[in-house]
Design an enzyme around this catalytic site. Sequence first.
Site, PDB file in Angstrom:
ATOM      1  N   GLY A 165      54.966 -61.243 -11.024  1.00  0.00           N
ATOM      2  CA  GLY A 165      55.505 -62.566 -11.331  1.00  0.00           C
ATOM      3  C   GLY A 165      56.259 -62.545 -12.634  1.00  0.00           C
ATOM      4  N   GLY A 189      56.682 -67.095 -19.132  1.00  0.00           N
ATOM      5  CA  GLY A 189      57.500 -67.350 -20.309  1.00  0.00           C
ATOM      6  C   GLY A 189      57.593 -66.150 -21.217  1.00  0.00           C
ATOM      7  N   PHE A 190      56.560 -65.296 -21.211  1.00  0.00           N
ATOM      8  CA  PHE A 190      56.543 -64.099 -22.048  1.00  0.00           C
ATOM      9  C   PHE A 190      57.461 -63.024 -21.474  1.00  0.00           C
ATOM     10  CE2 PHE A 190      54.938 -60.051 -23.514  1.00  0.00           C
ATOM     11  CZ  PHE A 190      54.455 -60.293 -24.800  1.00  0.00           C
ATOM     12  N   PRO A 236      58.120 -60.442 -17.536  1.00  0.00           N
ATOM     13  CA  PRO A 236      57.602 -60.045 -16.226  1.00  0.00           C
ATOM     14  C   PRO A 236      56.222 -59.400 -16.326  1.00  0.00           C
ATOM     15  CG  PRO A 236      59.227 -58.463 -16.979  1.00  0.00           C
ATOM     16  CD  PRO A 236      59.244 -59.578 -17.985  1.00  0.00           C
ATOM     17  N   LYS A 257      51.940 -56.794 -18.806  1.00  0.00           N
ATOM     18  CA  LYS A 257      52.848 -57.872 -19.164  1.00  0.00           C
ATOM     19  C   LYS A 257      53.827 -57.353 -20.224  1.00  0.00           C
ATOM     20  CE  LYS A 257      51.293 -61.705 -21.235  1.00  0.00           C
ATOM     21  NZ  LYS A 257      50.732 -63.062 -21.395  1.00  0.00           N
ATOM     22  N   ASP A 296      49.057 -73.985 -23.969  1.00  0.00           N
ATOM     23  CA  ASP A 296      49.924 -73.742 -22.815  1.00  0.00           C
ATOM     24  C   ASP A 296      49.094 -73.617 -21.537  1.00  0.00           C
ATOM     25  OD1 ASP A 296      52.346 -73.473 -21.553  1.00  0.00           O
ATOM     26  OD2 ASP A 296      52.528 -71.332 -21.911  1.00  0.00           O
TER      27      ASP A 296
END
Length: 820
Positions: free
Chosen positions: A511, A514-515, A517, A532, A627
């Site tokens: 997926g 915001g950081f 993929p 990540k 968040d």
Amino acid sequence: MFVMGFSKKARLLRPFLICLFSTTRMVCALDSISSSVSIQEPETVSSSNNMFTLGFFSPQNSTNRYLGIWCMSESSIVWVANRNNPLTDSSGILTISENGNLVVLNGQRQVLWSTNVSQVASNSSAQLLDSRNLVLTDGITGVSVWQSFQHPGNTLLPYMKASTNKRTGKQVKLTSWKSASDPSYGEFSCSLEVRNVTEVFVWKENHPYFRTGPWDGAEFLGVPRTDSINNKDGFQVTEDDVTVELYFSYKYFVTFTLNPQGKIEQRLSNSQTNRLELMRMIGSSECDAYGKCGPFGICNLQTSPICSCLRGFEPRNKEEWERQKWTNGCVRREALQCERDTNDSQVSKIDGFWRLERVKLPDDAQVSPSFSEAIVDCQTACLKNCSCIAYAHERNLGCMIWYADLLDLQSLPGEEIDVYIRLAYSELGIGKRKMTWPIMISVFIGPILITVSGYFLWKKCSNQKGEMQVQTPDITRMMPLKQVHIPDLSLFSLRKLETATNNFDISNKLGQGGFGPVYKGALEDGQEIAVKRLSRLSGQGMEEFINEVELISKLQHRNLVRLLGCCIEEEILVYEYMPNRSLDTYIFDPLKQKSLDWEKRFTIIEGIARGLLYLHRDSRLRIIHRDLKASNILLDEKMNPKISDFGMAKLFRSSENQANTERIVGTYGYISPEYATEGLYSEKSDVFSFGVLLLEIISGRKNTSFYEDAECFTLLGFAWKLWIDDNVMPLIDPQIYDPSFYKDILQCMHIGLLCVQELAKDRPTMACVMSMLHSEIMDIPLPNQPAFILRQTMSLAEEQTTKNGSCSINKVTISNIEGR
């Protein structure tokens, strides 16, 4: 006169009329007591679910009578009122007195026990709730003025709280029965003790008899794994500036009882035997006895004798020690460096540390927030202080130092905690040579080797990628991370992660957040991981990367995703792999929604709430996530939720309640109004996000899915309109609706609307949310209008932000909105 006479007759006939159909004994199934309705033996009061009973009983081998609460049968007593004032016959009466208190009377109408509350209305009433809590309610205000949960006996029930007031020292604690046939106060008590760490102690009169070891936010570290008391058992420890509380929750009825011998019994209800059956006994081994081997002695059940002195120590009294009288303990053979005479030839030789592996931490640990989280800094701090005799480092508690005698040490093979004992140079022997090199490498050579290794690793990777020019590594990006202390966290090389993810192949992509993929990978040993990788276009950078590494590496909870390591050649984080991905892939997908029925959704709601409560109150760090959203809730193989993505999280000091920022971060639809408009964030900001998420889980719709709706700007507006119209059915996802769950779903919707109220002060804390989810709070207040009108403002902000190009490319995370 006629009326009075009739009243008296009615009073005499009442037990017979109510109990007419009872064939075994005359038991009256009353559900409450008032000034006009009392009970007299053999009448009883039952909870509405008929699982718990309040009435008079006699313990085994005794003819004395007591008022108590039992589960299933009188052999399973969980609370007693008149413990020290028994009835000697069957004349007991439970009633409301003229001053409004609940009282136990004998045949002579003498008061044997009373709730003893001042200023309560005479028309008060008492009720036994399904939670096993006996509650006295003021007849005028309707407010609870006394609860049996606040006055426990020898048994801790689910949601009953043991607590300590840090200012007054007042405690709510358990006290044992004198014997199995005598419930009067025994010689043992059990309390939550708050010194430098939080522990549970069992006391024999005023002397410590057993202790659990410190609570690290997830479990009590000194209880063997087979008897472990942890948050997987539903245990929670909450703390604020005044009070520390311990409680536990269970899906099934479980109790913890302090028995007359000072042991803690865990019991589970068994419907077949109609009893509470013993599951395990805590604190029952020889080594569990507090200070069994005395100062600087260690107890080990696997050795004979079970007590021995630590390395560098010898028995204080050898004759007593040989007779297995160990309480005087051991003394140091050789003085430490700063204790020696200056003329001593050994004075220049520094002390060292001997590693004592897998133990129950000694009593009286000092945890100082001024110490760094790195174990080497913990060691350095101990060496600099002549009074320091040992240290340890634990992932959640950080650095612990001991300045007094090491007492209550026990070998626990299943534990992973080591203690480093300070010894004189001459006591180290070969161990000294083995020890000093690691110390020197860590303190002096380590940073140099890390920097050099990082450089050559970077160069090697660069050459393999075919780079033709010789470049200098980005020291400005790497240096901040080198200052971050990340104990027990693995450092992965870029090459290793490239291999694990097949060079970040698109087929392994899980997926995009915001950081950046996220990729699925597999290490050489077969362990699956989630990788990540920071995207340069994400608007996030080293600050968020370091923030996530620092925060999540110190957290441990079953509802928080576990960080396995990181890579410093690039900003890459390595997490445990969650096979069921994120929550949004289920609740917003029409094809997958049906796989989450209401029971599974409620379990997810409860798990998210537990994770937030841990962040806000139960962990030693106080963290605001900032968040929280469906895509940041990951699901493991059993669909248990885990909160992820701590790049935006903020750490609060204990004295802080809110903070202000000019840089607004978060996700549209989840941001609280005070944060979006004024830059103010607090625990209540996360509560707002949780409320949005709760309503999304109930409805299966995104909060932002109502943009085109003429009447409702957001899901919050839609939910509020249905609520005030008393027509909530259109909100409920048809995939989960079941008439048997309607009441539970409605209550969750109620809680969700409370969480999204416009004013932060009106929103509940996560501790209150947990209590409401478990129906512990009976009178839930009505919600005020939520902040859904804010959606218009946010839409304009989104358009402006998108034009400026400061939003992440997937339009998920806000990077910059200036607070007004």
